[in-house]
Design a protein around this motif. Structure first.
Motif, short mmCIF file in Angstrom:
data_model
loop_
_atom_site.label_atom_id
_atom_site.label_comp_id
_atom_site.label_asym_id
_atom_site.label_seq_id
_atom_site.Cartn_x
_atom_site.Cartn_y
_atom_site.Cartn_z
N GLN A 5 0.83 -1.21 0.00
CA GLN A 5 0.00 0.00 0.00
C GLN A 5 0.86 1.25 0.00
O GLN A 5 1.87 1.27 0.66
CB GLN A 5 -0.92 0.02 1.22
N PRO A 6 0.57 2.28 -0.72
CA PRO A 6 -0.60 2.60 -1.53
C PRO A 6 -0.46 2.14 -2.98
O PRO A 6 -1.24 2.55 -3.82
CB PRO A 6 -0.65 4.11 -1.44
N TYR A 7 0.52 1.29 -3.27
CA TYR A 7 0.76 0.84 -4.64
C TYR A 7 0.00 -0.45 -4.91
O TYR A 7 -0.23 -1.25 -4.01
CB TYR A 7 2.25 0.63 -4.88
N GLU A 8 -0.33 -0.65 -6.18
CA GLU A 8 -0.93 -1.91 -6.62
C GLU A 8 0.16 -2.77 -7.22
O GLU A 8 1.07 -2.27 -7.89
CB GLU A 8 -2.01 -1.65 -7.68
N GLU A 9 0.04 -4.04 -7.03
CA GLU A 9 1.03 -5.00 -7.52
C GLU A 9 0.70 -5.37 -8.96
O GLU A 9 -0.35 -5.92 -9.24
CB GLU A 9 0.97 -6.22 -6.60
N LEU A 10 1.60 -5.05 -9.89
CA LEU A 10 1.41 -5.44 -11.29
C LEU A 10 2.08 -6.78 -11.57
O LEU A 10 1.54 -7.61 -12.30
CB LEU A 10 1.96 -4.37 -12.23
N ALA A 11 3.27 -6.97 -11.02
CA ALA A 11 4.00 -8.23 -11.19
C ALA A 11 4.83 -8.48 -9.95
O ALA A 11 5.54 -7.60 -9.47
CB ALA A 11 4.90 -8.16 -12.42
#
Length: 106
Positions: A5-11
């Motif tokens: 958080q606050p980032y979304e996991e792309l890979a």
């Protein structure tokens, strides 16, 4: 549960970790760092136009000085919108007033 958080996991693989700000968070940061300073500028201008005679002169200059400092600090602030960690390197994408800037670190 997102531990980044606050980032979304792309890979999230064994060789790469790629994180990105969510669209809602990106819009919120844009409003905070770009739209609010413009609105603050207009609000200070309006206050000084309407209430200039009623406010003491020293307070006018203090209001202008603090407002300009806050507006410049917010408007020229950059924020990290994307992080990529791969092969012992870290790549950051930072949004600045002039566009997107990529930073590479070993």
């Amino acid at each position: 549960m997102n531990i980044y958080q606050p980032y979304e996991e792309l890979a999230d693989k064994s060789d790469v970790l790629h994180l990105k700000l969510s669209d809602a968070r990106d819009r919120m940061l844009f409003v905070t760092y770009r739209a609010i300073p413009i609105g603050l500028t207009l609000m200070v201008w309006y206050i000084l136009q309407q209430k200039r005679a009623e406010i003491p002169m020293g307070f006018n200059y203090t209001l202008i000085g603090v407002s300009v400092a806050l507006i410049v600090w917010l408007f020229f602030r950059s924020y990290t919108c994307e992080i990529k960690i791969a092969a012992g390197k870290i790549f950051l994408l930072r949004k600045t007033i002039t566009g997107v800037k990529e930073i590479n670190m070993d």
